[in-house]
Design an enzyme around this catalytic site. Structure first.
Site, PDB file in Angstrom:
ATOM      1  CD  GLU A  76      -2.958  -1.003   2.296  1.00 35.13           C
ATOM      2  OE1 GLU A  76      -4.141  -0.637   2.097  1.00 35.13           O
ATOM      3  OE2 GLU A  76      -2.518  -1.320   3.425  1.00 35.13           O
ATOM      4  CE1 TYR A  99     -17.417  26.993  -0.526  1.00 36.71           C
ATOM      5  CE2 TYR A  99     -18.579  27.851   1.383  1.00 36.71           C
ATOM      6  CZ  TYR A  99     -18.415  27.770   0.015  1.00 36.71           C
ATOM      7  OH  TYR A  99     -19.249  28.464  -0.815  1.00 36.71           O
ATOM      8  CD  GLU A 102      -8.946   3.145  12.117  1.00 34.20           C
ATOM      9  OE1 GLU A 102      -9.798   2.245  12.085  1.00 34.20           O
ATOM     10  OE2 GLU A 102      -7.921   3.134  11.393  1.00 34.20           O
ATOM     11  CE  LYS A 150      -6.357   2.123   1.986  1.00 42.31           C
ATOM     12  NZ  LYS A 150      -5.527   1.529   3.057  1.00 42.31           N
TER      13      LYS A 150
END
Length: 124
Positions: free
Chosen positions: A21, A53, A73, A98
């Protein structure tokens, strides 16, 4: 409480637990819900009384692109911390998906934190 929403923010970053990854960036899809107060902006029509924003999007994309975490996380913690340190928001709901993590589903996380929970004072 008022909310600023930034949905479907596409970013590519190196993230993942497995060695493969980290060979090339992977796509993430991010949704942000930021608690704020629109009262002043209701009457002033001044960007200084609102959350910018476009600036939030820019900073989150940069943070993600420069990160090299193993876990979504951990990335979520970095994003939430950055938002609280940089913008006058009261709470943050963050979803990170993901899309290529699983073959037959989209994996992701969803977290909600208040400024008080994170122990971060309003930016000056």
């Amino acid at each position: 409480m008022d909310k600023v929403l930034i949905n479907d923010l596409y970013v590519e970053t190196v993230i993942g637990f497995y060695h493969w990854e980290h060979e090339e960036p992977q796509p993430l899809i991010i949704d942000l819900e930021l608690g704020t107060d629109f009262t002043d902006a209701f009457t002033s029509d001044d960007l200084g009384d609102a959350l910018n924003y476009a600036e939030i999007r820019k900073q989150i994309k940069m943070l993600c692109q420069e990160s090299r975490y193993h876990l979504l996380e951990r990335l979520a913690g970095a994003v939430v911390t950055h938002v609280f340190q940089s913008f006058p928001v009261t709470d943050v709901r963050l979803k990170i998906r993901k899309p290529h993590a699983l073959r037959d589903a989209v994996a992701g996380i969803d977290t909600y934190r208040t400024r008080e929970q994170m122990g971060i004072a309003l930016p000056q």
